[in-house]
Scaffold this active site. Structure first.
Site, PDB file in Angstrom:
ATOM      1  CE  LYS A  75      58.433  41.494  47.297  1.00 53.67           C
ATOM      2  NZ  LYS A  75      57.111  41.069  47.792  1.00 53.67           N
ATOM      3  CG  ASN A  76      56.397  44.949  49.041  1.00 55.18           C
ATOM      4  OD1 ASN A  76      56.443  43.870  48.438  1.00 55.18           O
ATOM      5  ND2 ASN A  76      56.776  45.086  50.302  1.00 55.18           N
ATOM      6  CB  CYS A 127      52.948  33.357  55.801  1.00 56.16           C
ATOM      7  SG  CYS A 127      54.222  34.581  55.574  1.00 56.16           S
ATOM      8  NE  ARG A 132      52.353  38.284  55.633  1.00 57.52           N
ATOM      9  CZ  ARG A 132      53.243  38.540  54.675  1.00 57.52           C
ATOM     10  NH1 ARG A 132      54.149  37.653  54.363  1.00 57.52           N
ATOM     11  NH2 ARG A 132      53.229  39.663  54.023  1.00 57.52           N
ATOM     12  CG  ASP A 164      59.396  43.977  54.130  1.00 57.25           C
ATOM     13  OD1 ASP A 164      59.035  43.085  54.914  1.00 57.25           O
ATOM     14  OD2 ASP A 164      58.722  44.304  53.126  1.00 57.25           O
ATOM     15  NE  ARG A 207      58.231  35.576  47.315  1.00 60.15           N
ATOM     16  CZ  ARG A 207      57.869  35.994  48.531  1.00 60.15           C
ATOM     17  NH1 ARG A 207      58.304  35.365  49.590  1.00 60.15           N
ATOM     18  NH2 ARG A 207      57.080  37.016  48.677  1.00 60.15           N
TER      19      ARG A 207
HETATM   20  C1  UD1 Z   1      53.134  43.973  53.155  1.00 60.78           C
HETATM   21  C2  UD1 Z   1      54.391  43.752  52.366  1.00 60.78           C
HETATM   22  C3  UD1 Z   1      55.434  43.044  53.225  1.00 60.78           C
HETATM   23  C4  UD1 Z   1      55.670  43.815  54.515  1.00 60.78           C
HETATM   24  C5  UD1 Z   1      54.343  44.094  55.229  1.00 60.78           C
HETATM   25  C6  UD1 Z   1      54.505  44.998  56.441  1.00 60.78           C
HETATM   26  C7  UD1 Z   1      53.650  43.493  50.078  1.00 60.78           C
HETATM   27  C8  UD1 Z   1      53.493  42.588  48.902  1.00 60.78           C
HETATM   28  N1  UD1 Z   1      54.093  42.925  51.212  1.00 60.78           N
HETATM   29  O1  UD1 Z   1      52.626  42.686  53.498  1.00 60.78           O
HETATM   30  O2  UD1 Z   1      56.642  42.976  52.467  1.00 60.78           O
HETATM   31  O3  UD1 Z   1      56.483  43.047  55.379  1.00 60.78           O
HETATM   32  O4  UD1 Z   1      53.428  44.738  54.318  1.00 60.78           O
HETATM   33  O5  UD1 Z   1      55.098  46.194  56.081  1.00 60.78           O
HETATM   34  O6  UD1 Z   1      53.426  44.675  50.002  1.00 60.78           O
HETATM   35  N2  UD1 Z   1      46.964  41.459  59.540  1.00 60.78           N
HETATM   36  C9  UD1 Z   1      45.859  40.996  60.194  1.00 60.78           C
HETATM   37  N3  UD1 Z   1      44.686  40.835  59.496  1.00 60.78           N
HETATM   38  C10 UD1 Z   1      44.587  41.126  58.173  1.00 60.78           C
HETATM   39  C11 UD1 Z   1      45.729  41.618  57.495  1.00 60.78           C
HETATM   40  C12 UD1 Z   1      46.912  41.783  58.205  1.00 60.78           C
HETATM   41  O7  UD1 Z   1      45.908  40.729  61.394  1.00 60.78           O
HETATM   42  O8  UD1 Z   1      43.494  40.968  57.602  1.00 60.78           O
HETATM   43  C13 UD1 Z   1      48.234  41.644  60.284  1.00 60.78           C
HETATM   44  C14 UD1 Z   1      49.390  40.783  59.780  1.00 60.78           C
HETATM   45  O9  UD1 Z   1      49.323  39.468  60.261  1.00 60.78           O
HETATM   46  C15 UD1 Z   1      50.590  41.554  60.312  1.00 60.78           C
HETATM   47  C16 UD1 Z   1      50.114  43.015  60.221  1.00 60.78           C
HETATM   48  O10 UD1 Z   1      48.701  42.964  60.084  1.00 60.78           O
HETATM   49  O11 UD1 Z   1      50.818  41.235  61.659  1.00 60.78           O
HETATM   50  C17 UD1 Z   1      50.697  43.787  59.079  1.00 60.78           C
HETATM   51  O12 UD1 Z   1      50.608  43.020  57.894  1.00 60.78           O
HETATM   52  P1  UD1 Z   1      50.300  43.679  56.490  1.00 60.78           P
HETATM   53  O13 UD1 Z   1      50.660  45.112  56.528  1.00 60.78           O
HETATM   54  O14 UD1 Z   1      48.926  43.302  56.071  1.00 60.78           O
HETATM   55  O15 UD1 Z   1      51.334  42.929  55.557  1.00 60.78           O
HETATM   56  P2  UD1 Z   1      51.143  42.551  54.035  1.00 60.78           P
HETATM   57  O16 UD1 Z   1      50.276  43.554  53.359  1.00 60.78           O
HETATM   58  O17 UD1 Z   1      50.795  41.113  53.914  1.00 60.78           O
END
Ligand code: UD1
Length: 429
Positions: free
Chosen positions: A22-23, A126, A131, A316, A408
């Site tokens: 999925k990811n 979320c 996030r 995850d 999902r």
């Molecule tokens: C992706 C995955 C999700 C997984 C996560 C971490 C998908 C669709 N989802 O989510 O399943 O749990 O990676 O492996 O691929 N952050 C910030 N600022 C930003 C962006 C992120 O502070 O602009 C923080 C987030 O709040 C979190 C951390 O960075 O604490 C990691 O999140 P991130 O790797 O961005 O997760 P996703 O890409 O949303």
């Protein structure tokens, strides 16, 4: 709302085909916005998140065609989907579509790169943490975009197009890495991204972009270098196997006991989690076309873990591992470092008999506990499958409500588990 009824106590034995990730699928689909030519994705899983993203993409003008199920080399079925964004007719991603799935926000990168403008709703709340999207905005601003937040939307423009730059992510983020990578493929000149996510899904996206004509080096390491090109072209790309689905079923077998072949799974995508399972006493055998997981008789040993960006233990799989540790012979500590609110399954697992104490970001699981069936509520995607697993290993009947969370991200969950002997069924209401 559908629920899932599980009668526990059966061991799992047989073969579970692993679906496309999925990811990886979501950013690959979004990459179709970068070219007017056709992008064909093979092995696309049938999931609610994929359908949500299709609605977003078609709203931007992407044509979409499912060319039927195809058996792949493992004999598994995965869909081949053709995406073609000949023309982007709308650069707005509205709230009612983006709010259904956070990753929809990622369209901001390709839209800005190709159309030099985008208006994308902020994704909103979320369940597992705040996030934020600060790093998405900062990286695109580094490429020369002007971005204002107004009325719940990120309104972005880049007159004359994006320009390559050096950008260091202050924190490792999968989504922010995907977006900056996609945007940089069409930015003028050279981009150097540092402190990038090293997740296999980033590598899969980079491989697809390279097949589309992008010039990218270093994906899978912390530093990715991109030399922008004028335009990208069509390509055909096969989605990599889902490492989270793989780890989930491996942990399910560890909980119930039995012998299951995870067909199409790749051990290198989740080596850390597999090593943890071996420490816990689970049999893991890597084969050419999958992974064999066994537990016969012996108990589960407690193991401490800390979630980390790849190649560490994935967040995850944290909820599923916690379910497993409830039957371990002793105490284990689980530290969550990625999301600040990802312990909502603790209270639900407690309803099934688990004994877990929380101290900030660390959960101590006091094992072993006798799990007994109850009605529990799915709170997020991965948490919900941990409840199904606990139900499978427990005594009596467990009903997991709000299974739209499961839909999902887990393709044919009931079918895959019941084919291996689980007593599991969906109740529609
Ligand atoms: C992706 C995955 C999700 C997984 C996560 C971490 C998908 C669709 N989802 O989510 O399943 O749990 O990676 O492996 O691929 N952050 C910030 N600022 C930003 C962006 C992120 O502070 O602009 C923080 C987030 O709040 C979190 C951390 O960075 O604490 C990691 O999140 P991130 O790797 O961005 O997760 P996703 O890409 O949303």
């Amino acid at each position: 709302m559908d629920s899932i009824l599980v009668r526990g106590g059966n061991k799992l034995n047989g073969v579970i085909p692993i679906s496309g990730a999925k990811n990886a699928t979501l950013p690959l689909m979004i990459a179709s916005l970068l070219t007017s030519e056709e992008l064909i994705l093979e092995n696309v899983p049938h999931l609610a998140d994929v359908e949500s993203l299709v609605r977003i993409l078609t709203n931007h003008g992407v044509d979409y065609q499912v060319k039927g199920k195809r058996k792949n080399h493992n004999g598994q079925q995965g869909r081949n989907i053709h995406f073609k964004a000949s023309e982007i007719v709308d650069t707005t991603a509205p709230y009612d579509l983006v709010s259904k799935m956070r990753a929809s926000f990622w369209v901001i990168g390709p839209l800005l790169a190709r159309m030099h403008k985008a208006k994308v709703s902020l994704p909103g709340g979320c369940a597992i943490g705040t996030r934020p999207v600060d790093m998405f905005i900062e990286s695109l601003e580094a490429f020369g975009a002007k971005i204002n937040i107004e009325n719940g939307y990120a309104i972005a423009s880049a007159e004359g197009g994006l320009v390559g730059a050096e950008f260091n992510f202050s924190k490792v983020s999968v989504g922010a890495t995907h977006v900056a990578l996609m945007a940089a493929t069409l930015a003028k000149g050279k981009t150097v991204l540092s402190n990038c996510a090293r997740e296999p899904e980033v590598v899969d996206l980079a491989n697809c972009l390279i097949a589309m004509g992008a010039k990218i080096e270093g994906a899978g390491t912390s530093v990715i270098t991109i030399n922008g090109v004028e335009a990208l072209h069509g390509a055909r790309h096969r989605v990599l196997p889902d490492r989270i689905e793989t780890g989930t079923y491996a942990m399910a077998v560890a909980m119930t006991g039995g012998d299951v072949f995870l067909q199409g799974a790749q051990a290198s995508l989740l080596q850390n989690a597999l090593d943890v399972l071996v420490k816990a006493g689970v049999g893991i055998e890597e084969k050419n076309d999958g992974i064999r997981v066994t537990r016969n008789g012996a108990g589960i040993k407690p193991v401490d873990i800390t979630t980390e960006p790849f190649p560490g233990f994935p967040t995850d799989l944290q909820a599923q591992f916690m379910a497993l540790m409830t039957i371990a012979e002793g105490d284990s500590k689980i530290k969550e470092t990625i999301f600040e609110n990802r312990f909502m399954h603790v209270q639900e697992l407690a309803r099934l008999g688990a004994n877990i104490t929380l101290d900030g970001q660390t959960a101590t699981v006091h094992g072993p506990t006798r799990l007994t069936g109850a009605t529990v509520m799915a709170t997020d995607l991965r948490a919900s499958v941990s409840l199904v697993m606990a139900g499978l290993a427990g005594e009596g009947e467990t009903t997991v409500t709000r299974v739209y969370h499961l839909d999902r991200g887990f393709e044919h969950l009931e079918q895959k588990l019941s084919a291996c002997g689980a007593d599991i069924q969906r109740l529609s209401s």
